[in-house]
Structure formats: C-alpha cells, structure tokens
Design a protein around this motif. Sequence first.
Motif, PDB file in Angstrom:
ATOM      1  N   ARG A 194     -17.794  36.074   9.878  1.00  0.00           N
ATOM      2  CA  ARG A 194     -18.848  35.276  10.651  1.00  0.00           C
ATOM      3  C   ARG A 194     -17.788  34.383  11.560  1.00  0.00           C
ATOM      4  O   ARG A 194     -17.592  34.235  12.677  1.00  0.00           O
ATOM      5  N   VAL A 195     -17.085  33.662  10.676  1.00  0.00           N
ATOM      6  CA  VAL A 195     -16.124  32.679  11.100  1.00  0.00           C
ATOM      7  C   VAL A 195     -14.989  33.192  11.822  1.00  0.00           C
ATOM      8  O   VAL A 195     -14.538  33.055  12.937  1.00  0.00           O
ATOM      9  N   ARG A 196     -14.229  34.444  11.419  1.00  0.00           N
ATOM     10  CA  ARG A 196     -13.181  34.989  12.078  1.00  0.00           C
ATOM     11  C   ARG A 196     -13.873  35.509  13.542  1.00  0.00           C
ATOM     12  O   ARG A 196     -13.197  35.387  14.487  1.00  0.00           O
ATOM     13  N   ASP A 197     -15.017  36.172  13.430  1.00  0.00           N
ATOM     14  CA  ASP A 197     -15.772  36.833  14.725  1.00  0.00           C
ATOM     15  C   ASP A 197     -15.778  35.933  15.620  1.00  0.00           C
ATOM     16  O   ASP A 197     -15.749  36.194  16.734  1.00  0.00           O
ATOM     17  N   SER A 198     -16.536  34.676  15.153  1.00  0.00           N
ATOM     18  CA  SER A 198     -16.805  33.764  16.434  1.00  0.00           C
ATOM     19  C   SER A 198     -15.592  33.359  16.889  1.00  0.00           C
ATOM     20  O   SER A 198     -15.565  32.865  18.388  1.00  0.00           O
ATOM     21  N   GLN A 199     -14.362  32.854  16.160  1.00  0.00           N
ATOM     22  CA  GLN A 199     -13.197  32.302  16.694  1.00  0.00           C
ATOM     23  C   GLN A 199     -12.627  33.422  17.860  1.00  0.00           C
ATOM     24  O   GLN A 199     -12.304  32.900  18.870  1.00  0.00           O
ATOM     25  N   GLU A 200     -12.646  34.591  17.111  1.00  0.00           N
ATOM     26  CA  GLU A 200     -12.008  35.610  18.270  1.00  0.00           C
ATOM     27  C   GLU A 200     -12.809  35.894  19.524  1.00  0.00           C
ATOM     28  O   GLU A 200     -12.300  35.997  20.438  1.00  0.00           O
ATOM     29  N   ALA A 201     -14.078  35.605  19.294  1.00  0.00           N
ATOM     30  CA  ALA A 201     -14.995  35.958  20.543  1.00  0.00           C
ATOM     31  C   ALA A 201     -14.487  35.071  21.453  1.00  0.00           C
ATOM     32  O   ALA A 201     -14.367  35.073  22.562  1.00  0.00           O
TER      33      ALA A 201
ATOM     34  N   ALA B 288     -11.343  35.733  23.230  1.00  0.00           N
ATOM     35  CA  ALA B 288     -11.860  37.087  24.281  1.00  0.00           C
ATOM     36  C   ALA B 288     -12.296  36.364  25.572  1.00  0.00           C
ATOM     37  O   ALA B 288     -12.105  36.597  26.622  1.00  0.00           O
ATOM     38  N   LYS B 289     -13.506  35.429  25.456  1.00  0.00           N
ATOM     39  CA  LYS B 289     -14.062  34.700  26.593  1.00  0.00           C
ATOM     40  C   LYS B 289     -12.962  33.944  27.391  1.00  0.00           C
ATOM     41  O   LYS B 289     -13.025  34.122  28.810  1.00  0.00           O
ATOM     42  N   ALA B 290     -12.072  33.181  26.764  1.00  0.00           N
ATOM     43  CA  ALA B 290     -11.392  32.306  27.494  1.00  0.00           C
ATOM     44  C   ALA B 290     -10.234  33.113  28.327  1.00  0.00           C
ATOM     45  O   ALA B 290     -10.031  32.928  29.444  1.00  0.00           O
ATOM     46  N   ALA B 291      -9.915  34.228  27.789  1.00  0.00           N
ATOM     47  CA  ALA B 291      -8.940  34.978  28.363  1.00  0.00           C
ATOM     48  C   ALA B 291      -9.734  35.740  29.562  1.00  0.00           C
ATOM     49  O   ALA B 291      -9.087  35.866  30.736  1.00  0.00           O
ATOM     50  N   TRP B 292     -10.890  36.325  29.359  1.00  0.00           N
ATOM     51  CA  TRP B 292     -11.605  36.985  30.537  1.00  0.00           C
ATOM     52  C   TRP B 292     -11.924  35.978  31.707  1.00  0.00           C
ATOM     53  O   TRP B 292     -11.700  36.037  32.765  1.00  0.00           O
TER      54      TRP B 292
END
Length: 389
Positions: free
Chosen positions: A368-375, A378-382
């Motif tokens: 959960r921690v990894r996935d929300s950090q990664e998300a 991705a949002k910032a890049a987008w």
Amino acid sequence: MPPDSAHTVQDTRTNLVGLSREALTAALVEVGEKPFRGKQVWHWIYHRGATEFAQMTDLSKDLRAKLEPHFVVARPVIAREQTSVDRTRKWLMQFADGQKAEAVFIPEEDRGAVCISSQVGCTLTCRFCHTGTQRLVRNLTPAEIVGQFMVARDSYGEWPTPTDERRMLSNIVMMGMGEPLYNFENVATALKIIMADDGIAVGKRRITLSTSGVVPEIHRCGEELGVNLAISLHAPDDDTRSVIMPINKKYPLKDLMKACREYPGASNARRITFEYVMLKGLNDTPAHARALIKLVKNIPCKFNLIPFNPWPGTPYECSDAETIEAFAQTLWEAGFTAPIRTPRGRDILAACGQLKTDSERLSAKEKRVRDSQEAEVAKAAWAEKEAAL
Ligand code: SAH
Ligand code: SF4
C-alpha cells in the motif's frame, strides 16, 4: 472429488490431454497402435468429453485394456467452485503438483465466455492487479490450459461438442491469471487443440488473447493462432503506464503501438481491443482520453473500459461513474466503440484482476505504501504534461 484423486497426484501414466494431434498419434503408435487410432481417441477426448477409456466404445475391449496401463485422460481437479449472484462461476483448479489457478465462466443470456489462466501467478507486477501480488510459481502446461476449458464444459454438461453455434460456453478469453505471451508455446499448443474442428471446436474468432504488451510475441500470436488480440493499455503516456505497469519500461508505447499496427489479420472488421481500467485520479481525466485518441491513430481498434475492481489491500480506487461516462463519451465522439464493462462476479472475487491464489510477494502494508507513493509520482508527471497539452 478429493484434490489427490488417482488421476492426478499419484499417476505416472501419460496424460493424453494436452498433446498435439501429432504427439497423441505418436504416443499411440509407440505402444503398437495404428496411426488412425489417434483420430478416434482425439474424437472421444475432445468431441465427446470422455474421461475413461471404458467410455470409448468403438475401441475393442482388448485395445482399451492395452491403453489403460500407459495413459490417462485427466483434467485438473476442482478444489473449489463458487457461483456469484450474477451466475458468474469460478473454479479453483488444482494440478497434479498441487499448484492452483482459477478459471471463470461469465454467462450471457444464451452464450458466454470462459476466462482461462495461462500461469500460476504472474511474473509481472501491474499495480492494480491482484494476480500481480502473487509470486509466480510456474507456467501452465497445455494439458492444464485445455483442461480448464474441459472442466468448465463438464460443469455445464456441454458434451459432446454442440454441432451448431448454439452453446453456452461459446467464447474463450485468455484473461485469467498470468501473462499468456510469456508462456506462448504452451498457450499455442492448447489453443490449437481447442480450435480443432473435430474436437472442442471453438473458432479463432471466438477466442481473445489479452496481453500486457509483450511486444516480441505479438506478431507470432496473430500469425500462428490468428486469434483476436486485446491489449491491457490502461494509460496513454509512458510515465503513467510505466508506474502502473512496469513492463512498459521494457516495451514502451511506441513499440507496442507499432506491434498493434502490424498485427496480422487486424482490420476494421476485426479490431484490436484496448482494455482500459479506470483508476480514480490516475488515468481518467478528459485530457487522458484525448491523449488516448491520439495514441491509437491508424489502428483498427475499440476500447473496453473496465471499472477498477478492488481487492483486499489495494491502494487504488475506481473512478466515479460520471467520470467513466465522460471518458466513454469523449471516445465515442471521436468515433470509437467504448463500452463500459459491467463488473461480473465481484462478490466471489471473479472479476477482472481479482484472481489470486497462494502467497504474497510483499505484505499488504508494504504494498500500500509503495503503490500510493508511486501513484503520486505518476500524477505529478501527468500534471506537468497536461499543462503543456
Ligand atoms: N496478463 C494478461 C491477461 C490478464 S487479462 C493481461 O494483463 O492482459 C486481465 C485484464 O484485467 C487485464 O486487462 C488487466 O489489466 C485487467 N485488470 C487487472 N486488474 C484489474 C482490476 N483490479 N480491475 C479491473 N481490471 C483489472
Ligand atoms: Fe499479470 Fe496481467 Fe495482472 Fe499484469 S494485469 S500482473 S500482466 S495478470
């Protein structure tokens, strides 16, 4: 049936199920039979659904007695069967070595698709997929792949193969656990058995293979099998896609779109399906839809919008209904077919991406921690890119 039935765990005889037609004939010739027996036995196994030599009544008693010590006609064993309130049925199937995989039947009014697994678990780790949290144990063999469909047919009593087009188990989707193009040889052997006219006889137009984008195998899939192709696309840009589907780092969108453009047999009459799972705030804005339209230019395709199916421990959420509608609308207006898939079998964790057996790779909390950090990345890049659009 107990999971350690005589035809699985203890049996050392050769399973005739899953052998190509040539291999089946060769196996019979090896024990002293004439090659034409291959055709007869094939008919019993794949057209009639026989599971015992005793059922093969046009073979002499002597011959049946001769085959018995060498061969079996074995299916995976059903370790658990569940039926959803919407009639979707899921089987947990156990194989001879104790490993398990799931298969699902999704019924429509008078037809339906069997969703088949290609691996136990999956080596890939798409972040939204339950199967991706599982350690890969192994590829499934042709017998285990064909066997899933045969078990489904047993369950609906659909033997012998219906001679007209009216059958409940009418379609097959290679959309269960695992990445079919990472197990191409076995999947190809299994599908050739399934497609043969004088056996199970599900035609190539009724079979769809879904891949996360294993670019080097896509061409072969079209050329050798000619089945319909579905691509798990899920994002219109490399930054987002690489976060939610790490395979994108190896085979980025440019290469994937090229492979789609060159897919043998794709035409306006036979379109490639782009699957697109709707993830709240991650890939579902109008700008994502516009970018998607640009991306698939010149590819005969349609979309399948899949509301994200949650599973225990996932950090992702499904987009709101209005957001999904608006997304679909944008695609429609650009001339694309883009149905929103109604989730089926959610109550028994049988919907897309919910299949899972066996052990965790990471603990639920770590994930959960990894996935929300990664998300967030991705949002910032987008956001940066969107500003420039
Ligand atoms: N490995 C292949 C075959 C599996 S198909 C592939 O990825 O294409 C399963 C489909 O369901 C894929 O499109 C997958 O991306 C999608 N999926 C995975 N997890 C999901 C989830 N939680 N909700 C909705 N769809 C999901
Ligand atoms: Fe594997 Fe497909 Fe799930 Fe990705 S979506 S982890 S490729 S099964």
